[in-house]
Design an enzyme around this catalytic site. Sequence first.
Site, PDB file in Angstrom:
ATOM      1  N   ILE A  16       0.963  -1.077   0.030  1.00 22.90           N
ATOM      2  CA  ILE A  16      -0.230   0.127   0.386  1.00 22.90           C
ATOM      3  C   ILE A  16       1.055   1.169  -0.105  1.00 22.90           C
ATOM      4  CG2 ILE A  16      -1.987   1.373   1.443  1.00 22.90           C
ATOM      5  CD1 ILE A  16      -2.744  -1.500   2.357  1.00 22.90           C
ATOM      6  N   ASP A  42       9.455   2.294   8.622  1.00 23.44           N
ATOM      7  CA  ASP A  42       8.949   1.182   8.525  1.00 23.44           C
ATOM      8  C   ASP A  42      10.207   0.573   9.257  1.00 23.44           C
ATOM      9  OD1 ASP A  42       8.545  -1.513   7.510  1.00 23.44           O
ATOM     10  OD2 ASP A  42       7.415  -0.828   5.861  1.00 23.44           O
ATOM     11  N   GLY A  89       1.998  -2.485  10.177  1.00 22.53           N
ATOM     12  CA  GLY A  89       1.557  -3.694  11.410  1.00 22.53           C
ATOM     13  C   GLY A  89       1.734  -4.635  11.329  1.00 22.53           C
ATOM     14  N   ARG A  98      -5.802 -15.436  16.865  1.00 22.72           N
ATOM     15  CA  ARG A  98      -6.100 -13.950  16.511  1.00 22.72           C
ATOM     16  C   ARG A  98      -5.303 -12.699  17.794  1.00 22.72           C
ATOM     17  NH1 ARG A  98     -12.709 -12.790  17.657  1.00 22.72           N
ATOM     18  NH2 ARG A  98     -11.797 -10.321  17.084  1.00 22.72           N
ATOM     19  N   ASP A 159     -13.638   0.699   1.374  1.00 30.26           N
ATOM     20  CA  ASP A 159     -15.729  -0.390   2.025  1.00 30.26           C
ATOM     21  C   ASP A 159     -16.605   0.607   0.679  1.00 30.26           C
ATOM     22  OD1 ASP A 159     -14.421  -2.670   3.106  1.00 30.26           O
ATOM     23  OD2 ASP A 159     -13.542  -0.657   4.346  1.00 30.26           O
ATOM     24  N   ARG A 162     -15.872   0.898  -2.664  1.00 31.96           N
ATOM     25  CA  ARG A 162     -16.120  -0.090  -3.523  1.00 31.96           C
ATOM     26  C   ARG A 162     -18.272  -0.208  -3.389  1.00 31.96           C
ATOM     27  NH1 ARG A 162     -11.971  -4.638   1.091  1.00 31.96           N
ATOM     28  NH2 ARG A 162     -10.900  -4.288  -0.820  1.00 31.96           N
ATOM     29  N   HIS A 187     -14.246  -2.392   9.586  1.00 33.30           N
ATOM     30  CA  HIS A 187     -13.777  -3.138   8.702  1.00 33.30           C
ATOM     31  C   HIS A 187     -13.484  -4.101   8.411  1.00 33.30           C
ATOM     32  CE1 HIS A 187     -11.086  -3.133   4.626  1.00 33.30           C
ATOM     33  NE2 HIS A 187     -10.385  -3.525   5.400  1.00 33.30           N
TER      34      HIS A 187
HETATM   35  P1  NAX Z   1       2.744  -4.950   3.356  1.00 35.38           P
HETATM   36  O1  NAX Z   1       3.270  -6.328   4.406  1.00 35.38           O
HETATM   37  O2  NAX Z   1       2.877  -5.010   1.943  1.00 35.38           O
HETATM   38  O3  NAX Z   1       2.987  -3.690   4.107  1.00 35.38           O
HETATM   39  C1  NAX Z   1       3.280  -4.136   5.940  1.00 35.38           C
HETATM   40  C2  NAX Z   1       4.834  -3.101   6.135  1.00 35.38           C
HETATM   41  O4  NAX Z   1       4.406  -2.701   7.252  1.00 35.38           O
HETATM   42  C3  NAX Z   1       5.786  -3.707   6.165  1.00 35.38           C
HETATM   43  O5  NAX Z   1       6.717  -3.096   5.208  1.00 35.38           O
HETATM   44  C4  NAX Z   1       5.952  -4.068   7.130  1.00 35.38           C
HETATM   45  O6  NAX Z   1       7.342  -4.470   6.719  1.00 35.38           O
HETATM   46  C5  NAX Z   1       5.435  -2.945   7.441  1.00 35.38           C
HETATM   47  N1  NAX Z   1       5.525  -2.667   9.276  1.00 35.38           N
HETATM   48  C6  NAX Z   1       5.441  -4.107  10.071  1.00 35.38           C
HETATM   49  N2  NAX Z   1       5.620  -4.069  11.391  1.00 35.38           N
HETATM   50  C7  NAX Z   1       5.811  -2.091  11.374  1.00 35.38           C
HETATM   51  C8  NAX Z   1       6.020  -0.993  11.958  1.00 35.38           C
HETATM   52  N3  NAX Z   1       6.078  -1.501  13.615  1.00 35.38           N
HETATM   53  N4  NAX Z   1       6.199   0.266  11.841  1.00 35.38           N
HETATM   54  C9  NAX Z   1       6.686   0.394  10.895  1.00 35.38           C
HETATM   55  N5  NAX Z   1       6.583   0.044  10.076  1.00 35.38           N
HETATM   56  C10 NAX Z   1       5.674  -2.221  10.477  1.00 35.38           C
HETATM   57  O7  NAX Z   1       0.836  -4.836   3.864  1.00 35.38           O
HETATM   58  P2  NAX Z   1       0.701  -4.060   2.695  1.00 35.38           P
HETATM   59  O8  NAX Z   1      -0.706  -4.586   1.368  1.00 35.38           O
HETATM   60  O9  NAX Z   1       0.685  -2.392   2.427  1.00 35.38           O
HETATM   61  O10 NAX Z   1      -1.044  -3.210   4.119  1.00 35.38           O
HETATM   62  C11 NAX Z   1      -0.798  -2.891   5.175  1.00 35.38           C
HETATM   63  C12 NAX Z   1      -1.817  -2.964   6.233  1.00 35.38           C
HETATM   64  O11 NAX Z   1      -3.511  -2.323   5.257  1.00 35.38           O
HETATM   65  C13 NAX Z   1      -2.567  -4.271   6.172  1.00 35.38           C
HETATM   66  O12 NAX Z   1      -2.821  -4.546   8.232  1.00 35.38           O
HETATM   67  C14 NAX Z   1      -3.698  -4.849   5.516  1.00 35.38           C
HETATM   68  O13 NAX Z   1      -4.604  -5.421   6.187  1.00 35.38           O
HETATM   69  C15 NAX Z   1      -4.571  -3.352   5.698  1.00 35.38           C
HETATM   70  N6  NAX Z   1      -5.774  -3.226   5.093  1.00 35.38           N
HETATM   71  C16 NAX Z   1      -5.962  -2.445   5.639  1.00 35.38           C
HETATM   72  C17 NAX Z   1      -6.926  -1.821   3.949  1.00 35.38           C
HETATM   73  C18 NAX Z   1      -8.294  -1.147   4.581  1.00 35.38           C
HETATM   74  O14 NAX Z   1      -9.640  -0.811   4.582  1.00 35.38           O
HETATM   75  N7  NAX Z   1      -8.831  -0.365   6.103  1.00 35.38           N
HETATM   76  C19 NAX Z   1      -7.361  -2.083   2.900  1.00 35.38           C
HETATM   77  C20 NAX Z   1      -5.967  -2.626   2.863  1.00 35.38           C
HETATM   78  C21 NAX Z   1      -5.541  -3.592   2.970  1.00 35.38           C
HETATM   79  O15 NAX Z   1      -5.532  -5.011   3.390  1.00 35.38           O
END
Ligand code: NAX
Length: 331
Positions: A16, A42, A89, A98, A159, A162, A187
Amino acid sequence: AKDPVRVLVTGAAGQIGYALVPMIARGVMLGPDQPVILHLLDIAPAAEALNGVKMELVDAAFPLLKGVVATTDVVEACTGVSIAVMVGGFPRKEGMERKDVMTKNVSIYKSQASALEKHAAANCKVLVVANPANTNALILKEYAPSIPEKNITCLTRLDHNRALGQISERLNVEVSDVKNVIIWGNHSSSQYPDVNHATVKVSSVEKPVRELVADDAWLNTEFITTVQQRGAAIIKARKLSSALSAASSACDHIRDWVLGTPEGTWVSMGVYSDGSYNVPAGLIYSFPVTTRNGEWEIVQGLSIDEFSRKKLDLTAEELSEEKALAYSCLS
Ligand code: NAX
């Protein structure tokens, strides 16, 4: 010329993040006349990839981009930011409980809350994207007591968008002519996409979506599940979760929050519940909101039928359970 605004993106080396940072640097989030300085955070294992993102931002020579701070230091990342988009995250991996995922995220959001509280600009606006988005935002709120609770939100705009997209496809109308759908609640797949107040502009007259679709069976079942399950459908198709749509919706969320919603239009945002619509106070719950002068307000007085009531309550129950789980992980 305007002074640059510092925008934090956490998880900026992720997918993202990769879609989001060029949008911000192009003015999609804060407007085409608003210079920005990007703060990218990151974690250490992603530091090299993060530096690659910074290199590409330099290479893209965005006129509005006045600087990039790419770091694995939370304090440096949070210092002076006016907008914080929390995408980083701990993802749920196969076979993980969970509770274990919640424990990881609670600890991340607790420490990032403290850093934001101490080092961000006064009145910093926070958008949590990372899942569980509502509950991560709630933890952030709890551990950043000096940030006004109105400034802490989570993303349900994807959402919402969508739902607009599904109605537009079904009726074969332009998506920009569809408005005022609502995402209620979490969400997650318990969210309730509600079209009871949604309209479509047909030769400059607003007509109810229910009347135009004229198929309550579809609206009450397949439409709802399609929106609820869209994230899973994207993963199935792309083998990766939604990224460009999530990034674009995050820009929509912040842009509308800062610059205001058009007259007669509302959007969905996860915000701190004040008990409106008999949703328990003290949850981060998605409501229909209008925005003005940088402040959101929950749209009041919408009629909620029995079908909707059950769905509003169900997603609230799930959020209450998540909240209890999150608190049980705090030690
Ligand atoms: P990615 O795994 O590609 O990217 C997440 C990034 O966060 C990684 O680069 C990781 O190293 C970094 N990270 C982990 N722990 C960290 C910390 N303590 N401090 C800073 N960075 C940290 O995931 P991506 O596809 O980019 O999705 C990111 C988040 O968005 C996920 O939790 C996902 O579930 C959530 N989403 C939420 C959505 C929403 O509508 N609210 C929709 C899209 C997405 O699924």
